[in-house]
Design an enzyme around this catalytic site. Structure first.
Site, PDB file in Angstrom:
ATOM      1  N   PRO A  83       0.826  -1.210   0.000  1.00 48.97           N
ATOM      2  CG  PRO A  83      -0.459  -1.381   1.936  1.00 48.97           C
ATOM      3  CD  PRO A  83       0.563  -2.083   1.133  1.00 48.97           C
ATOM      4  CB  CYS A  84       1.190   3.932  -2.389  1.00 51.87           C
ATOM      5  SG  CYS A  84      -0.466   4.156  -3.017  1.00 51.87           S
ATOM      6  CD  GLN A  85      -3.514   3.748   0.585  1.00 49.20           C
ATOM      7  OE1 GLN A  85      -2.626   2.908   0.693  1.00 49.20           O
ATOM      8  NE2 GLN A  85      -4.621   3.507  -0.088  1.00 49.20           N
ATOM      9  CG  PHE A  87       5.606   5.147   1.801  1.00 49.14           C
ATOM     10  CD1 PHE A  87       6.478   5.267   2.874  1.00 49.14           C
ATOM     11  CD2 PHE A  87       5.076   3.897   1.508  1.00 49.14           C
ATOM     12  CE1 PHE A  87       6.806   4.164   3.631  1.00 49.14           C
ATOM     13  CE2 PHE A  87       5.407   2.786   2.262  1.00 49.14           C
ATOM     14  CZ  PHE A  87       6.274   2.912   3.335  1.00 49.14           C
TER      15      PHE A  87
END
Ligand SMILES: C[S@@+](CC[C@H](N)C(=O)[O-])C[C@H]1O[C@@H](n2cnc3c(N)ncnc32)[C@H](O)[C@@H]1O
Length: 346
Positions: A83-85, A87
């Site tokens: 998951p990118c949230q 960063f």
């Protein structure tokens, strides 16, 4: 089957609704396994990739040997789309203690177990400046991988009708790294190319027979009034008369949300689609001409999903699956290079 004619095998970690798996298959990979813990995304995944061994579980409790039978020998490619949230620059509430930050490290057990020829990690550019990332690269080198400098890739340069800048890390073992990272720019596709051919959608979900993703959200009278004031083809909320502006927007000429109520442009790529991509209050997600947000079908096309890809769930779950996806076409183009690198050593 002679060794050289078998398809390279891939494992898709954090597979979501399966966009990466789709791009990999289109490029000629055999996706043998996948992991994700989101029930809705997994339903869509299974619908489209019924023969892949999908483990629907928190990756922290998934033992790599659960994939031993489907990998049978060498793994060619391990994909990590954590998951990118934690960063993301769009996440104003990101926190160093966010437990999702450590999920990248969960891939290490799969790398140790299967020693894939290529490790491919995709995330937002923000990950590249973290300690987690530099430690991960160091670890990869310590276990024998050649690690490229992280690449910054805009999906729009790879034939996706959308601006979506991502960071890609490619590491190889026993196959050439330069071949794997030699990704070539593709012909641009714009919003008109992707969605102009679609018919005007009905308002609200309709009965069987028509495209289940191509219907417009029902907007409030006030938002319809706002949209009527936004110029066609790229207009923004700066065109709203004072009485239609939101009080929170009145004093801020430019903010990170200044694109809200904005329209897409026919002859440009779309802005980055997020999980709120069919909500005009979340970004520049209004249709170039019509007084409505883009439909789920338009969003799926702007993410380069073919219309044959089936999404399951309610509208909000589908928007999340679409917004979270790595554009399949971006993955396909990158995967063609990864495949060349793998095959050059056979
Ligand atoms: C950026 S999305 C991946 C998108 C996917 N690769 C695609 O192309 O559609 C990240 C995914 O990680 C999954 N995820 C987050 N935490 C997880 C965990 N602890 N275990 C397994 N999956 C997780 C989410 O459900 C989400 O689908």
């Amino acid at each position: 089957m002679p060794k050289s004619s078998r398809k390279p095998k891939a494992l898709d970690l954090f597979c979501g609704s399966g966009a990466v798996s789709l791009g990999l298959k289109q490029a000629g990979f055999d996706v043998v396994g996948a992991v994700d813990f989101d029930a809705g995304a997994c339903r869509t995944y299974r619908e489209n990739h019924p023969s892949v061994h999908l483990i629907e579980s928190d990756i922290r409790s998934v033992e790599p040997n659960l994939f031993k039978d489907v990998i049978q020998g060498n793994l060619d490619l391990l994909v990590i789309c954590a998951p990118c949230q934690p960063f993301s620059s769009q996440n104003k509430f990101k926190h160093k203690d966010d437990s999702r930050r450590n999920l990248v490290d969960e891939s290490k057990k799969f790398i140790t177990s299967f020693e894939p020829s290529i490790v491919f990690l995709e995330n937002v550019p923000g990950l590249a400046s973290t300690e987690i990332f530099s430690n991960f690269k160091k670890w990869l080198r310590s276990v024998g991988y050649s690690v490229a400098e992280p690449l910054r890739i805009d999906a729009a340069d790879l034939g996706v009708p959308q601006r979506r800048t991502r960071m890609v890390l490619i590491a190889t073992k026993n196959v050439p790294l330069d071949e794997a990272i030699n990704i070539k720019t593709q012909k641009r596709i714009n919003v008109a190319d992707a969605i102009k051919s679609l018919p005007k959608p009905p308002i609200g979900r309709v009965s069987v027979g028509s495209d289940p993703l191509h219907y417009a959200r029902k907007h409030s009278e006030l938002n319809i009034e706002r949209l009527k004031h936004i110029p066609a083809n790229g207009g923004g909320r700066e065109s709203l008369p004072l009485n239609l502006q939101l009080s929170c927007h009145r004093n801020t000429k430019k903010s990170s949300f200044s694109d809200t109520y904005g329209r897409m442009r026919w002859n440009d790529v779309a802005p980055t689609l997020t999980t709120g991509c069919t909500d005009i209050t979340k970004g520049r997600y209004a249709h170039p001409e019509q007084n409505r947000a883009i439909t789920l079908r338009e969003a799926a096309r702007l993410q380069s999903f073919p219309d044959t890809y089936k999404f399951l769930g309610n509208a909000s779950q589908i928007a999340t699956q679409i917004g979270n996806a790595v554009p399949p076409e971006m993955m396909r183009i990158i995967a063609l290079n990864l495949k060349k690198s793998i095959e050059s050593k056979r």
